[in-house]
Design a protein around this motif. Structure first.
Motif, PDB file in Angstrom:
ATOM      1  N   ALA A   1       7.391   1.647  10.986  1.00  0.00           N
ATOM      2  CA  ALA A   1       8.278   1.153   9.804  1.00  0.00           C
ATOM      3  C   ALA A   1       8.085   0.554   8.853  1.00  0.00           C
ATOM      4  N   ASN A   2       6.690  -0.095   7.839  1.00  0.00           N
ATOM      5  CA  ASN A   2       6.916  -0.402   6.826  1.00  0.00           C
ATOM      6  C   ASN A   2       6.368   0.559   6.116  1.00  0.00           C
ATOM      7  N   PHE A   3       6.081   2.075   6.423  1.00  0.00           N
ATOM      8  CA  PHE A   3       4.953   3.173   5.342  1.00  0.00           C
ATOM      9  C   PHE A   3       6.871   3.522   5.210  1.00  0.00           C
ATOM     10  N   THR A   4       7.156   3.931   6.825  1.00  0.00           N
ATOM     11  CA  THR A   4       8.968   4.446   6.143  1.00  0.00           C
ATOM     12  C   THR A   4       9.776   3.343   5.453  1.00  0.00           C
ATOM     13  N   ALA A   5       9.592   2.405   5.502  1.00  0.00           N
ATOM     14  CA  ALA A   5      11.383   1.856   4.406  1.00  0.00           C
ATOM     15  C   ALA A   5      10.128   1.594   2.747  1.00  0.00           C
TER      16      ALA A   5
ATOM     17  N   CYS B   1       0.975  -0.598  15.902  1.00  0.00           N
ATOM     18  CA  CYS B   1       1.384   0.797  15.147  1.00  0.00           C
ATOM     19  C   CYS B   1       2.501   1.060  14.381  1.00  0.00           C
ATOM     20  N   VAL B   2       3.359   0.883  15.309  1.00  0.00           N
ATOM     21  CA  VAL B   2       4.940   1.224  14.992  1.00  0.00           C
ATOM     22  C   VAL B   2       5.670  -0.008  14.353  1.00  0.00           C
ATOM     23  N   GLU B   3       5.254  -0.896  14.090  1.00  0.00           N
ATOM     24  CA  GLU B   3       5.487  -1.482  13.134  1.00  0.00           C
ATOM     25  C   GLU B   3       4.477  -0.829  11.975  1.00  0.00           C
TER      26      GLU B   3
END
Length: 258
Positions: free
Chosen positions: A83-87, A78-80
């Protein structure tokens, strides 16, 4: 759409995604910032899921199983995803003061149509082999697997059992979908340039593609409205100073999905 959006894989007018070399826009340096960084993290999680399968069989009967290993892998996955959503949001110039949360991340459903993706793990035993981890967004409902992650992250003692195998499977399938929605099945690693070779299993006529790493099968959305599909000739725009455009996620706040 006469220019592709950054970090956004979409169907073209004919419903296809990569045929005829149309995937090549994803190889441009301005399409995404360091895609290998995110793909490597996904592949590590995928390998850890494979290792878990040595102890917990991918079977309907085990969907309620929980353990520290499952909990830890759910946290990392879920952290990953975050991270993708943020990118995706950053590279499309999304701006909002304060910390971003799921209210911001779910705006990506407008640009990537995540709720229309399906994923499965070949070899799964039982009827729960097809996973639609983002389907609740199309009904403006929360993601149960993400809620399980949040609750067990902030209060593991009382919510440890919520980090079940089924939520882990949905989360990793969700990550596979998020990666595919940006990069299709192009791994960006050294080797022949192009989309990965297709899966040749006995069930390879499932209308899905093999995701990066080849553990998951992913069905791309077939319901893109015609006015939201790509319609560009990459050979004619690739030499532009910036052949990409940015999706205005902020303008989608408060709108119903689809």
């Amino acid at each position: 759409m006469n220019k592709p959006y950054r970090r956004t894989c979409r169907a073209f007018l004919d419903g296809e995604y990569s045929e005829g070399g149309r995937w090549q826009y994803m190889m441009h340096e301005k399409y995404s910032n360091d895609p290998q960084h995110y793909i490597r993290a996904f592949l590590l999680i995928q390998q850890d899921l494979k290792d878990l399968f040595a102890y917990v069989e991918p079977d309907d009967i085990n969907l309620k199983t929980y353990s520290h290993r499952i909990h830890q892998l759910l946290m990392r996955t879920c952290v990953e995803i975050e991270a993708n959503f943020t990118a995706i949001l950053l590279e499309n110039n999304y701006q909002k003061h304060g910390n971003w949360n799921m209210d911001d991340y779910k705006l990506i459903n407008f640009s990537h149509r995540l709720s229309s993706y399906d994923a499965r793990i070949p070899g799964w035993h039982g009827k729960k082999f097809l996973r639609t981890p983002f389907i609740n967004w199309s009904h403006n409902k929360p993601l149960k697997w993400y809620q399980a992650y949040n609750k067990s992250k902030h209060d593991r003692q009382n919510n440890f059992k919520k980090a079940k195998f089924k939520h882990l499977i949905d989360a990793v399938c969700g990550l596979a979908i998020v990666i595919t929605s940006q990069f299709s099945n192009n791994s960006y690693f050294p080797g022949p340039i192009g989309i990965a070779l297709e899966y040749q299993g006995y069930d390879s006529d499932d209308k899905m593609i093999s995701a990066i790493g080849e553990l998951f099968r992913v069905k791309m959305p077939t319901d893109w409205p015609m006015d939201q599909r790509y319609d560009f000739d990459w050979s004619k725009i690739k030499s532009l100073s910036d052949p990409f455009q940015e999706f205005d996620h902020a303008s989608c706040r408060g709108k119903p999905f689809f």
